[in-house]
Design a protein around this motif. Structure first.
Motif, mmCIF file in Angstrom:
data_model
loop_
_atom_site.group_PDB
_atom_site.id
_atom_site.type_symbol
_atom_site.label_atom_id
_atom_site.label_comp_id
_atom_site.label_asym_id
_atom_site.label_seq_id
_atom_site.Cartn_x
_atom_site.Cartn_y
_atom_site.Cartn_z
ATOM 1 N N ASP A 136 -34.354 -33.554 41.739
ATOM 2 C CA ASP A 136 -34.215 -33.442 42.830
ATOM 3 C C ASP A 136 -35.553 -33.427 43.477
ATOM 4 O OD1 ASP A 136 -34.344 -30.927 41.662
ATOM 5 O OD2 ASP A 136 -33.252 -29.984 43.211
ATOM 6 N N LEU A 137 -36.718 -32.764 42.982
ATOM 7 C CA LEU A 137 -37.895 -32.649 43.445
ATOM 8 C C LEU A 137 -38.517 -34.015 43.917
ATOM 9 C CD1 LEU A 137 -40.631 -31.090 44.390
ATOM 10 C CD2 LEU A 137 -41.254 -31.111 42.083
ATOM 11 N N PHE A 138 -38.666 -34.920 43.114
ATOM 12 C CA PHE A 138 -39.430 -36.053 43.526
ATOM 13 C C PHE A 138 -38.663 -37.021 44.596
ATOM 14 C CE2 PHE A 138 -41.910 -34.809 39.570
ATOM 15 C CZ PHE A 138 -43.013 -35.176 40.224
ATOM 16 N N PRO A 139 -37.359 -37.187 44.534
ATOM 17 C CA PRO A 139 -37.004 -37.694 45.750
ATOM 18 C C PRO A 139 -36.885 -37.000 47.020
ATOM 19 C CG PRO A 139 -35.235 -37.918 43.863
ATOM 20 C CD PRO A 139 -36.384 -36.729 43.386
ATOM 21 N N LEU A 140 -37.081 -35.760 46.925
ATOM 22 C CA LEU A 140 -37.292 -34.876 48.159
ATOM 23 C C LEU A 140 -38.566 -34.849 48.300
ATOM 24 C CD1 LEU A 140 -36.003 -32.838 50.028
ATOM 25 C CD2 LEU A 140 -36.400 -30.911 48.193
ATOM 26 N N GLY A 141 -39.682 -35.052 47.609
ATOM 27 C CA GLY A 141 -41.083 -35.276 47.815
ATOM 28 C C GLY A 141 -41.522 -35.834 49.279
ATOM 29 N N PRO A 142 -41.000 -37.091 49.525
ATOM 30 C CA PRO A 142 -41.453 -37.593 50.788
ATOM 31 C C PRO A 142 -41.126 -36.813 52.127
ATOM 32 C CG PRO A 142 -40.641 -39.198 49.408
ATOM 33 C CD PRO A 142 -40.434 -37.920 48.835
ATOM 34 N N VAL A 143 -39.968 -35.983 51.930
ATOM 35 C CA VAL A 143 -39.288 -34.903 53.312
ATOM 36 C C VAL A 143 -40.408 -33.969 53.072
ATOM 37 C CG1 VAL A 143 -37.539 -33.901 53.900
ATOM 38 C CG2 VAL A 143 -37.164 -36.093 53.038
ATOM 39 N N VAL A 165 -41.457 -23.713 49.869
ATOM 40 C CA VAL A 165 -40.831 -24.413 48.736
ATOM 41 C C VAL A 165 -40.264 -23.284 47.849
ATOM 42 C CG1 VAL A 165 -40.483 -26.283 47.108
ATOM 43 C CG2 VAL A 165 -41.800 -26.581 49.299
ATOM 44 N N ALA A 166 -39.104 -23.266 47.423
ATOM 45 C CA ALA A 166 -38.730 -22.687 46.176
ATOM 46 C C ALA A 166 -38.337 -23.391 44.987
ATOM 47 C CB ALA A 166 -37.539 -21.634 46.513
ATOM 48 N N THR A 167 -38.630 -23.031 43.857
ATOM 49 C CA THR A 167 -38.207 -23.953 42.672
ATOM 50 C C THR A 167 -37.778 -22.834 41.629
ATOM 51 O OG1 THR A 167 -40.632 -23.445 41.814
ATOM 52 C CG2 THR A 167 -40.136 -25.442 42.966
ATOM 53 N N ALA A 168 -36.855 -23.521 40.793
ATOM 54 C CA ALA A 168 -36.365 -22.705 39.689
ATOM 55 C C ALA A 168 -35.699 -23.617 38.511
ATOM 56 C CB ALA A 168 -35.602 -21.823 40.175
ATOM 57 N N ILE A 169 -35.329 -23.108 37.585
ATOM 58 C CA ILE A 169 -34.445 -23.677 36.449
ATOM 59 C C ILE A 169 -35.181 -24.529 35.507
ATOM 60 C CG2 ILE A 169 -32.278 -24.900 36.066
ATOM 61 C CD1 ILE A 169 -31.873 -21.937 36.944
ATOM 62 N N GLY A 170 -35.860 -25.757 36.219
ATOM 63 C CA GLY A 170 -36.113 -26.787 35.532
ATOM 64 C C GLY A 170 -37.692 -26.970 35.366
ATOM 65 N N PHE A 171 -38.246 -26.108 35.633
ATOM 66 C CA PHE A 171 -39.642 -25.859 35.477
ATOM 67 C C PHE A 171 -40.330 -24.976 34.636
ATOM 68 C CE2 PHE A 171 -38.346 -27.464 39.563
ATOM 69 C CZ PHE A 171 -39.235 -28.757 39.793
ATOM 70 N N PRO A 172 -40.947 -25.046 33.203
ATOM 71 C CA PRO A 172 -41.423 -24.390 32.562
ATOM 72 C C PRO A 172 -42.325 -23.162 33.152
ATOM 73 C CG PRO A 172 -41.436 -26.235 31.314
ATOM 74 C CD PRO A 172 -41.094 -26.537 33.024
ATOM 75 N N ASP A 173 -42.317 -21.943 32.727
ATOM 76 C CA ASP A 173 -43.262 -21.176 33.463
ATOM 77 C C ASP A 173 -44.683 -21.555 33.913
ATOM 78 O OD1 ASP A 173 -41.098 -19.512 33.197
ATOM 79 O OD2 ASP A 173 -42.078 -18.173 31.767
ATOM 80 N N GLY A 174 -44.986 -21.526 35.102
ATOM 81 C CA GLY A 174 -46.358 -21.725 35.712
ATOM 82 C C GLY A 174 -46.621 -23.239 35.836
ATOM 83 N N THR A 175 -45.457 -23.944 35.849
ATOM 84 C CA THR A 175 -45.751 -25.600 35.975
ATOM 85 C C THR A 175 -45.159 -26.096 37.311
ATOM 86 O OG1 THR A 175 -43.600 -26.334 34.860
ATOM 87 C CG2 THR A 175 -45.748 -25.980 33.467
ATOM 88 N N ALA A 176 -44.483 -25.182 37.976
ATOM 89 C CA ALA A 176 -43.667 -26.023 39.136
ATOM 90 C C ALA A 176 -44.833 -26.092 40.198
ATOM 91 C CB ALA A 176 -42.773 -24.881 39.785
ATOM 92 N N HIS A 177 -45.920 -25.467 40.381
ATOM 93 C CA HIS A 177 -46.963 -25.705 41.665
ATOM 94 C C HIS A 177 -47.549 -27.123 41.359
ATOM 95 C CE1 HIS A 177 -50.190 -25.218 44.047
ATOM 96 N NE2 HIS A 177 -49.677 -24.687 44.933
ATOM 97 N N ALA A 178 -47.755 -27.484 40.141
ATOM 98 C CA ALA A 178 -48.515 -28.644 39.681
ATOM 99 C C ALA A 178 -47.488 -29.747 40.023
ATOM 100 C CB ALA A 178 -48.884 -28.640 38.179
ATOM 101 N N ARG A 179 -46.094 -29.487 39.800
ATOM 102 C CA ARG A 179 -45.075 -30.535 40.077
ATOM 103 C C ARG A 179 -45.230 -30.748 41.430
ATOM 104 N NH1 ARG A 179 -45.491 -29.867 35.251
ATOM 105 N NH2 ARG A 179 -47.587 -31.325 35.811
ATOM 106 N N LEU A 180 -45.156 -29.759 42.145
ATOM 107 C CA LEU A 180 -45.248 -29.831 43.825
ATOM 108 C C LEU A 180 -46.274 -30.893 44.184
ATOM 109 C CD1 LEU A 180 -43.963 -26.191 44.800
ATOM 110 C CD2 LEU A 180 -42.876 -28.322 45.280
ATOM 111 N N LEU A 181 -47.503 -30.623 43.868
ATOM 112 C CA LEU A 181 -48.627 -31.444 44.095
ATOM 113 C C LEU A 181 -48.589 -32.950 43.796
ATOM 114 C CD1 LEU A 181 -51.641 -29.244 43.176
ATOM 115 C CD2 LEU A 181 -50.202 -29.313 45.273
#
Length: 386
Positions: free
Chosen positions: A12-19, A33-49
């Protein structure tokens, strides 16, 4: 305006990205932006970028609770902790609106605190049908919880109306994930080899197979194996990617790792492709499996798709999609047809029913304008048949 978006996984993050990018660019919006469940510890911020956000344009709230091996029991227990985390975050943050996309099971736990707190909820991709997955029930449940609906197609808009939602709350905006594909540039042979370490030999086939249905989760690995093996048999080069975070995931990953260990020429196994995905999509000759990407996105690239099994059953799709059963001979024949010159020629004229890659801005306007509509919803009954 303070807006909180939630993303549970890359799905859901990448389809949501343009919004998210459009919200971050609005000086009148403070984006969280809140993240959970599908991102190993410490990786979510990099995925948001990777999804397109720039540092300093948003505030990240990592709820954690990474779930590597989903099962009904683990999902239920983790979901309860996720709900508690959201219940704690909301009074601290006091958002004016919450934005979610799609139909992931974790929304069943994320959204009750939002609704109970009286915070406006904007839902993207409601009104679609995927009869073969749990997502189907979650999506329609979220529709009834939401205040505003940004839907991808006219048929989806009709279904949301059929659920009793009023016309002023339904907005046909298209699929925002397509905005990432507005100007696709294929990978050159040199770029492909530098990224994947193998030469690009066409036909390049990308394969993603998720646990198909609740009824078939117990043999997900063997079902996936036949999809992978039939794809490898006809591909010059093949990219195989990990499944989503559903029960049966580990069985499919085990098959993928077994294939990786064979060191077959031209076979690439990746957890995901991240921001490289649009360029790979512009390079492939066919997409095989049961991913929503084949239904929603591949038509924008005029790429043939073999959609296997029932996971996406009921969804609208373009003429580039070939439907087949979870049966080896039928999978083989469908891949053969997808790779044929005749089918490729036909796919060049396909129109994507999910939009034209210009969805983020109208969705952002709906989110910003949502404060003008009250929280009390009237149920709109369908006209009685005469």
């Amino acid at each position: 305006m303070k807006v909180l978006a939630f993303a549970g996984t890359r799905a859901d993050l990448f389809p949501l990205g343009p919004v998210l990018v459009a919200l971050a660019a609005d000086a009148a919006v403070e984006l969280h932006v809140a993240t959970a469940i599908g991102f190993p510890d410490g990786t979510a911020h990099a995925r948001l970028l990777e999804a397109g956000l720039s540092p300093g344009t948003f505030v990240h709230h990592e709820l954690g609770l990474y779930l590597a091996e989903p099962s009904a029991e683990r999902q239920s227990l983790t979901g309860a902790a996720l709900s508690a985390g959201m219940a704690k975050l909301l009074p601290e943050l006091k958002p004016d609106a919450v934005v979610v996309l799609g139909d992931r099971w974790e929304l069943l736990y994320v959204l009750p605190p939002v609704v109970i707190s009286g915070i406006r909820l904007i839902h993207l991709h409601g009104g679609e049908v995927t009869e073969g997955a749990l997502d189907e029930r979650v999506r329609h449940a979220v529709t009834k919880l939401a205040d505003q609906h940004c839907v991808s197609t006219a048929q989806a808009a009709r279904r949301v109306a059929q659920l009793g939602e009023s016309a002023e709350r339904i907005h046909q905006t298209g699929a925002p994930g397509l905005d990432r594909f507005a100007h696709p540039v294929p990978l050159s042979g040199e770029e492909f080899q530098a990224e994947f370490g193998v030469p690009l030999v066409q036909p390049l086939v990308m394969v993603t197979y998720h646990p198909p249905t609740a009824e078939m989760a117990t043999n997900a690995g063997e079902l996936a194996r036949q999809v992978f093996e039939e794809s490898l048999a006809q591909a010059g080069t093949a990219i195989l990617t990990y499944p989503g975070f559903d029960a049966g995931r580990e069985d499919i990953i085990a098959v993928l790792e077994e294939i990786r260990e064979r060191n077959l020429p031209g076979v690439i196994v990746r957890e995901s492709l991240g921001p490289l995905y649009p360029r790979v999509m512009a390079t492939v000759r066919a997409l095989v499996g049961n991913s929503s990407s084949g239904i929603l996105e591949a038509a924008s690239f005029h790429v043939p798709v073999v959609n296997v099994g029932d996971r996406q059953r009921g969804r609208e799709y373009g003429a580039n999609v070939l439907q087949c059963r979870d049966e080896r001979n039928e999978i083989h024949a469908s891949i053969e047809k997808a790779l044929s010159p005749q089918f490729h020629l036909m796919c060049r004229s396909v129109v994507n029913p999910y939009g034209d890659s210009h969805s983020a801005e109208p969705i952002e306007r709906v989110i910003v304008g949502s404060l003008a509509t009250g929280l009390t919803k009237a149920f709109v009954d369908l006209p009685l048949e005469s």
